[in-house]
Design an enzyme around this catalytic site. Structure first.
Site: not given
Length: 260
Positions: A40, A61, A173
């Site tokens: 990642d 991602k 996030m």
């Protein structure tokens, strides 16, 4: 029921928040034996030195950026595992928290591929360690709630219910939605409620800001936090302020350099 292919497997490996010294011994062992690494974006790139024999594939991602499609990642894991390779899918933080591990486990099981999980340090815990606070300090918090501000259908969490829970909120996030998060929580929590922003916790790029719900938007403007940044909210963060003489803390580029 499908028979598991014994010749290949996929390891979903937690790389932690960035400091390679936080890797577990089990993680290091699997990296050393890996044939294929699927990395990642948020993983410390130096982790490849721990997998000297592996083919390295970057499958980043990131929210708001061009990302590798999840369906493509699933097919890669299946393809290499069915060829008998030891595939290590390396994710930042803890793989079982907001990392699509559930989808990947289900897919691999459906195709008869053995799966192993290697746990690691989540960003919320690394952020708390940097601030030197207990997220579950018994004087202030009944627990900790891990929540994402970035839901798949675009809807918001039930901030009212979360605020009533009496727990420290660890919000993942959410930095791109900081204004909305602060506005929503301010409807249910006092303006003096502590909030911390910890960017790139545990790395050389770490920056932190400790503020309150009532002041954080003004103080975050010069700070300009970027992803990945953990948002911590709750009375347990009072401990960080009290440790510094109950004076407000300003942001800095390294937690050891905090000044009042």
């Amino acid at each position: 029921m499908l028979q598991v292919n014994p010749s290949g497997q996929v390891v979903l490996l937690s790389a932690g928040p960035g400091d390679l010294e936080l890797l577990t011994l089990k993680a290091i062992r699997h990296l050393a034996r890996a044939d294929v690494l699927l990395l990642d974006d948020l993983v410390n790139p130096d982790i490849v030195t721990l997998a000297p024999h592996a083919r390295v594939l970057h499958v980043g991602k990131r929210g708001g950026c061009r990302s590798t499609p999840q369906a493509f990642i699933l097919r890669l894991m299946k393809r290499y595992a069915q060829r008998g390779a030891r595939v290590v899918r390396v994710k930042g933080g803890e793989v079982l928290l907001f990392g699509r591990a559930g989808e990947e486990i289900q897919y691999l099981r459906q195709h008869g591929i053995a799966v192993e999980i290697v746990n690691g340090v989540s960003a919320a815990l690394a952020a708390a360690a940097s601030l030197q606070v207990s997220l579950t300090h018994r004087a202030w918090a009944a627990g900790v709630t891990l929540v994402t501000a970035h839901r798949q259908d675009g809807s918001e969490p039930d901030w009212a219910a979360l605020a009533r829970g009496g727990t420290t909120l660890a919000i993942y996030m959410g930095i791109s939605r900081l204004a909305k998060v602060v506005q929503a929580l301010s409807c249910h929590l006092p303006p003096g409620t502590p909030i911390a922003l910890v960017e790139a916790a545990s790395t050389a790029q770490e920056r932190s800001l400790l503020s309150t719900l009532g002041q954080v938007m003004d103080e975050a403007r010069p700070f300009q936090p970027r992803s990945p940044t953990m948002i911590l909210v709750g009375a347990a963060l009072h401990a960080a302020t009290e440790a510094r003489g109950k004076r407000p803390m300003r942001y800095c580029d390294n937690v050891s350099a905090f000044t009042a």
